[in-house]
Design a protein around this motif. Structure first.
Motif, PDB file in Angstrom:
ATOM      1  N   TRP A   1      34.170 -14.270   2.481  1.00  0.00           N
ATOM      2  CA  TRP A   1      33.140 -14.892   3.325  1.00  0.00           C
ATOM      3  C   TRP A   1      31.794 -14.192   3.130  1.00  0.00           C
ATOM      4  CZ3 TRP A   1      34.413 -16.151   9.172  1.00  0.00           C
ATOM      5  CH2 TRP A   1      33.576 -17.171   9.599  1.00  0.00           C
ATOM      6  N   ALA A   2      31.846 -12.871   3.156  1.00  0.00           N
ATOM      7  CA  ALA A   2      30.604 -12.096   3.019  1.00  0.00           C
ATOM      8  C   ALA A   2      30.015 -12.243   1.624  1.00  0.00           C
ATOM      9  CB  ALA A   2      30.876 -10.628   3.318  1.00  0.00           C
ATOM     10  N   SER A   3      30.852 -12.299   0.615  1.00  0.00           N
ATOM     11  CA  SER A   3      30.354 -12.310  -0.765  1.00  0.00           C
ATOM     12  C   SER A   3      30.005 -13.700  -1.256  1.00  0.00           C
ATOM     13  CB  SER A   3      31.399 -11.720  -1.716  1.00  0.00           C
ATOM     14  OG  SER A   3      31.729 -10.422  -1.316  1.00  0.00           O
ATOM     15  N   LEU A   4      30.841 -14.682  -0.909  1.00  0.00           N
ATOM     16  CA  LEU A   4      30.647 -16.027  -1.445  1.00  0.00           C
ATOM     17  C   LEU A   4      29.906 -16.940  -0.482  1.00  0.00           C
ATOM     18  CD1 LEU A   4      34.322 -16.603  -2.686  1.00  0.00           C
ATOM     19  CD2 LEU A   4      32.386 -15.891  -4.085  1.00  0.00           C
ATOM     20  N   GLY A   5      29.830 -16.515   0.767  1.00  0.00           N
ATOM     21  CA  GLY A   5      29.228 -17.381   1.769  1.00  0.00           C
ATOM     22  C   GLY A   5      30.216 -18.418   2.273  1.00  0.00           C
ATOM     23  N   LYS A   6      31.436 -18.400   1.747  1.00  0.00           N
ATOM     24  CA  LYS A   6      32.484 -19.349   2.156  1.00  0.00           C
ATOM     25  C   LYS A   6      33.761 -18.565   2.437  1.00  0.00           C
ATOM     26  CE  LYS A   6      30.284 -23.243   1.160  1.00  0.00           C
ATOM     27  NZ  LYS A   6      29.931 -24.208   2.166  1.00  0.00           N
TER      28      LYS A   6
ATOM     29  N   ILE B   1      35.883 -10.418   3.045  1.00  0.00           N
ATOM     30  CA  ILE B   1      35.126 -10.076   1.829  1.00  0.00           C
ATOM     31  C   ILE B   1      34.708 -11.351   1.093  1.00  0.00           C
ATOM     32  CG2 ILE B   1      37.133  -9.729   0.276  1.00  0.00           C
ATOM     33  CD1 ILE B   1      33.885  -7.697   0.211  1.00  0.00           C
TER      34      ILE B   1
ATOM     35  N   GLU C   1      39.383 -13.407 -14.136  1.00  0.00           N
ATOM     36  CA  GLU C   1      38.750 -14.666 -14.536  1.00  0.00           C
ATOM     37  C   GLU C   1      37.577 -14.406 -15.482  1.00  0.00           C
ATOM     38  OE1 GLU C   1      38.492 -18.512 -12.217  1.00  0.00           O
ATOM     39  OE2 GLU C   1      36.696 -17.473 -11.608  1.00  0.00           O
TER      40      GLU C   1
ATOM     41  N   LYS D   1      38.453 -12.025  -9.482  1.00  0.00           N
ATOM     42  CA  LYS D   1      37.183 -12.259 -10.178  1.00  0.00           C
ATOM     43  C   LYS D   1      37.181 -11.578 -11.546  1.00  0.00           C
ATOM     44  CE  LYS D   1      33.269 -12.204  -7.737  1.00  0.00           C
ATOM     45  NZ  LYS D   1      32.777 -13.519  -7.401  1.00  0.00           N
TER      46      LYS D   1
ATOM     47  N   SER E   1      32.195 -19.689 -19.493  1.00  0.00           N
ATOM     48  CA  SER E   1      32.159 -19.795 -18.030  1.00  0.00           C
ATOM     49  C   SER E   1      33.419 -20.529 -17.554  1.00  0.00           C
ATOM     50  CB  SER E   1      30.904 -20.539 -17.570  1.00  0.00           C
ATOM     51  OG  SER E   1      30.865 -21.821 -18.146  1.00  0.00           O
ATOM     52  N   PRO E   2      33.966 -20.080 -16.417  1.00  0.00           N
ATOM     53  CA  PRO E   2      35.219 -20.696 -15.943  1.00  0.00           C
ATOM     54  C   PRO E   2      34.987 -21.974 -15.140  1.00  0.00           C
ATOM     55  CG  PRO E   2      34.598 -18.891 -14.516  1.00  0.00           C
ATOM     56  CD  PRO E   2      33.514 -18.981 -15.561  1.00  0.00           C
ATOM     57  N   ASN E   3      35.973 -22.839 -15.160  1.00  0.00           N
ATOM     58  CA  ASN E   3      35.956 -24.019 -14.294  1.00  0.00           C
ATOM     59  C   ASN E   3      37.015 -23.854 -13.211  1.00  0.00           C
ATOM     60  OD1 ASN E   3      33.960 -25.549 -15.699  1.00  0.00           O
ATOM     61  ND2 ASN E   3      35.478 -25.901 -17.298  1.00  0.00           N
ATOM     62  N   GLU E   4      36.821 -24.569 -12.137  1.00  0.00           N
ATOM     63  CA  GLU E   4      37.804 -24.556 -11.061  1.00  0.00           C
ATOM     64  C   GLU E   4      38.884 -25.594 -11.364  1.00  0.00           C
ATOM     65  OE1 GLU E   4      37.395 -22.849  -7.689  1.00  0.00           O
ATOM     66  OE2 GLU E   4      39.526 -23.259  -7.904  1.00  0.00           O
TER      67      GLU E   4
END
Lengths: 339, 425
Positions: free
Chosen positions: B252-257, B250, B305, B302, B190-193
């Motif tokens: 905003w719609a996908s991530l909610g942010k 996209i 990553e 995405k 899993s990736p980290n930021e």
């Protein structure tokens, strides 16, 4: 594990254990048996904290003499609401029958002993210092009332947050009336000033998004919890915040979100149907207890391990939680039925 | 002197200056997108590798591109350019030369996106020489020189393939050989930021690039005749705008942010995508190309990553994925009038059939493969020459500012990481 039964009635009896390590061990032995049932688990948490507190009192008395005044030890946060998962941090406070000048020093020492004891038993210290070892959360009855007044007068984000934290307090040891007295004071203040409830609603108005524009759950994208949903922020909090506001509005002393919903559902139609959603989320989180190794873990449910049905339930619960909070906020802002 | 000749040359000098200023955009973009401990290094390496590419391009790069073609594969004359009497494309040779040099420098900077935060300084130096001599000029010769792809009627007005895809393929080879940065991925994959340290820098970098792109695209008209550069600039602006908006929506719609880095990459993706097609398509098509570029960059980020490819500056998505899309886009949207004017045939949506699309596809595959394989091999050579491409674990943790240059970009704000670790040594 043997517990002192009288603690459940709030009396202060000798502890059943002679060390915090022993309580920790007893907790470890028992936790697997109750972890899957939210109600049993929270009863067990109460017993473990009771035993820890009893031992802390016993130890402090042997050092500094008898407890100098009647007192109430209460828990807050998820513990106050009886919504703890397998792991939980500390949130607690003390009210004593007397003045700060005379007794606060003693009770702060008791708070410190409880804090250290609970840490050994497996409850991490609260990062925000919401613990009886901090002067803010350990006062005599008079000073508690004064502090509540100050919180409301200051009208700051932090002070309102303190008040909201306090509203979820539940007595674990001692006399109920000490805590009830302060809460009544809060309810009276809020009911006499229409603006206050709205300000309290603003304090918790930020909702974490649980689903995206396409209706999909929004698990973490990065980090150690990649693929997991922060169920505390996304799932539980909208319900908790909404029902806390309604509890203040209605002057309810109940602290659990479920109890608050049961008490208000007849009056507020938008609460209808939400009880099942909240219960479903508590059960869902409990069903993943085997994956919960740390305090941080308990806030997450792995979305990729959910069944289709569980995902559907969770999505519905998230959606309904948002609706519940929005309706509550709308009610509070409209001032309907308040004044 | 013919006023038109003078105007053309002045315009291209202005365009050259704009394209060189894009390096400033890359400095801000890259530094802002990475951590504070590497900021000085990133800024510094951009300048000195600009120096390297300039020298190499002067010595051999220009000759490999525009020299007499050896079988359509590479040019073999005009090395060590310096004859002030030469003329090329209706411009003074020196003006044309310096404009072309700026493009080579952009391709190299794109390639270095794949090196970020873990490559040795010596790897930058050696690879800058090799890439500038043997990768970029070959692709540029194929398409813009007298190469075999140009002969097919390939449409790549300002370099979606030549500059951006070539740079991105080198970045991919580098990032694959270098492996992910420490801490980017967990044991379970899993990736980290690893968040960049300054979104304001990143945004300013994008804005500077956006402005510079008018030199890049509109300057590629190589003249002021009929003020066609205005039309190219219009398409460039529209595609960048559409890319930014599409990426923001996209995300905003996908991530909610409404994720800022994604939006910024969307603007760049729109710019990269329109680079090939800016002189071949109508403005409405530029908007569509920008929108698709913006959407594509989100999913591409995405994808890479998820594949475990650590691309700190998103070079593969912004310059690679959008570069491919931009190149293919003329195969769909090129209008007959503009194709006649600027080369190649009309696209699929204008009755041109699959012919132009086929040429575009062939060029993407051929150039992409060549750039990747050549870069991979050259990086392996670099690795053997300097004893590894990557800095040591300790150097990476302390940051390249201090380990490679001996001073921090932000001396007051960065504590040496290694000092915090009590190793007992």
């Amino acid at each position: 594990m043997k517990f002192s039964p009288s603690f459940e009635e709030g009396a202060l009896l000798p502890p059943s254990f002679d060390s915090y390590q022993a309580i920790k061990k007893a907790r470890e032995n028992e936790s697997n048996k109750v972890a899957g049932d939210p109600e049993q688990l929270n009863d067990a948490h109460d017993r473990w904290v009771l035993e820890t507190t009893a031992l802390a009192v016993h130890r402090l008395e042997s050092e500094r003499g008898q407890v100098p005044a009647h007192f109430t030890f209460f828990v807050m946060g998820s513990s106050g609401r009886k919504e703890q998962a397998l792991w939980s941090d500390q949130d607690h406070g003390i009210i004593f029958d007397g003045k700060d000048d005379f007794y606060q020093d003693y009770f702060l020492s008791l708070g410190q002993e409880i804090r250290e004891g609970m840490a050994i038993v497996g409850y991490p210290r609260c990062e925000g210092k919401v613990m009886a070892s901090h002067p803010r959360w350990c006062h005599g009855i008079h000073e508690w009332r004064q502090q509540v007044d100050e919180w409301l007068e200051k009208d700051k984000w932090e002070t309102f947050r303190h008040l909201l934290t306090f509203i979820d307090s539940r007595v674990l040891i001692g006399e109920e009336k000490l805590l009830a007295n302060i809460k009544e004071h809060v309810f009276l203040k809020v009911s006499s000033d229409p603006r206050l409830l709205e300000r309290l609603a603003q304090n918790t108005s930020y909702l974490h998004k649980g689903t995206n524009a396409f209706g999909k759950l929004l698990p973490e994208e990065k980090g150690p919890y990649t693929g997991s949903l922060h169920i505390k922020d996304v799932g539980f909090f909208p319900y908790v915040h909404a029902m806390r506001l309604l509890a203040i509005k209605e002057g309810l002393h109940d602290t659990s979100t479920l109890q608050r919903m049961e008490k208000t559902v007849d009056k507020y139609s938008f609460v209808k149907g939400k009880i099942e959603n909240f219960k479903a989320m508590l059960d869902l989180r409990a069903s993943f207890w085997k994956y919960h190794q740390t305090y941080e873990d308990v806030h997450y449910v792995p979305v990729d391990r959910l069944t289709k049905e569980q995902k559907k339930t969770l999505k519905a619960a998230v959606k309904e939680g948002k609706h519940l909070f929005q309706q509550t906020r709308k009610l509070v802002e409209s001032g309907e039925g308040l004044w | 002197m013919d006023p038109m000749f003078l105007m053309n040359n002045l315009w291209i000098m202005i365009a050259f200056i704009l394209v060189i200023l894009m390096q400033g955009g890359f400095i801000l973009l890259e530094a802002g997108s990475t951590r504070m401990k590497n900021a000085g290094h990133i800024a510094g390496k951009t300048i000195f590798t600009l120096g390297i590419v300039s020298l190499v391009f002067w010595a051999v790069g220009y000759g490999f591109i525009y020299g007499e073609s050896a079988g359509g594969f590479i040019g073999l004359s005009d090395f060590f350019f310096g004859d002030f009497t030469t003329m090329f494309d209706g411009l003074a040779g020196s003006v044309d030369f310096i404009f072309q040099l700026a493009f080579a420098a952009i391709a190299l900077t794109v390639a270095f996106g794949g090196f970020a935060e873990r490559a040795k300084l010596s790897a930058y130096i050696v690879f800058a020489v090799l890439f500038s001599a043997f990768v970029y000029p070959v692709v540029a010769h194929w398409i813009w020189g007298s190469g075999w792809i140009g002969g097919l009627g390939k449409q790549d007005f300002a370099g979606s393939t030549v500059v951006h895809l070539t740079g991105a393929m080198a970045a991919m080879a580098a990032t694959m050989l270098l492996k992910p940065r420490i801490g980017k991925y967990n044991k379970d994959g899993s990736p980290n930021e690893l968040a960049g340290h300054n979104q304001v820098f990143t945004a300013l970098g994008v804005l500077l690039l956006w402005v510079g792109w008018f030199g890049f695209n509109a300057g590629s008209t190589l003249g002021v005749d009929d003020a066609f550069f205005g039309f190219v600039a219009l398409n460039t602006q529209l595609a960048a705008a559409a890319g930014a908006v599409a990426a923001l929506l996209i995300a905003w719609a996908s991530l909610g942010k409404a994720d800022v880095p994604t939006m910024l990459n969307g603007a760049l993706a729109g710019l990269v995508a329109i680079t090939a097609s800016c002189a071949f398509v109508d403005p409405w098509a530029a908007v569509v190309i920008g929108i698709i570029g913006g959407l594509l960059v989100y999913y591409s980020m995405k994808f890479f990553e998820k594949m475990g490819i650590d691309d700190p500056i998103f070079a593969l998505s912004v310059h690679g994925a959008a570069g491919v899309w931009g190149t293919l886009s003329t195969g769909f949207f090129a209008t007959p009038e503009l194709a006649e004017m600027n080369g190649g045939q009309a696209g699929l949506f204008y009755g041109g059939g699959f012919a132009q699309l086929g040429v575009q596809l062939i060029s993407v595959v051929a150039c992409g493969l060549f750039a990747f394989i050549a870069s991979y091999v050259l990086l392996l050579i670099t690795k053997s020459l300097i004893g590894g491409l990557r800095v040591s674990e300790e150097e990476e943790i302390m940051g390249l500012d201090i380990s490679e240059h001996g001073s921090y970009g932000y001396p007051e704000n960065v504590q040496p990481q290694s000092n915090k670790v009590n190793t007992g040594a």
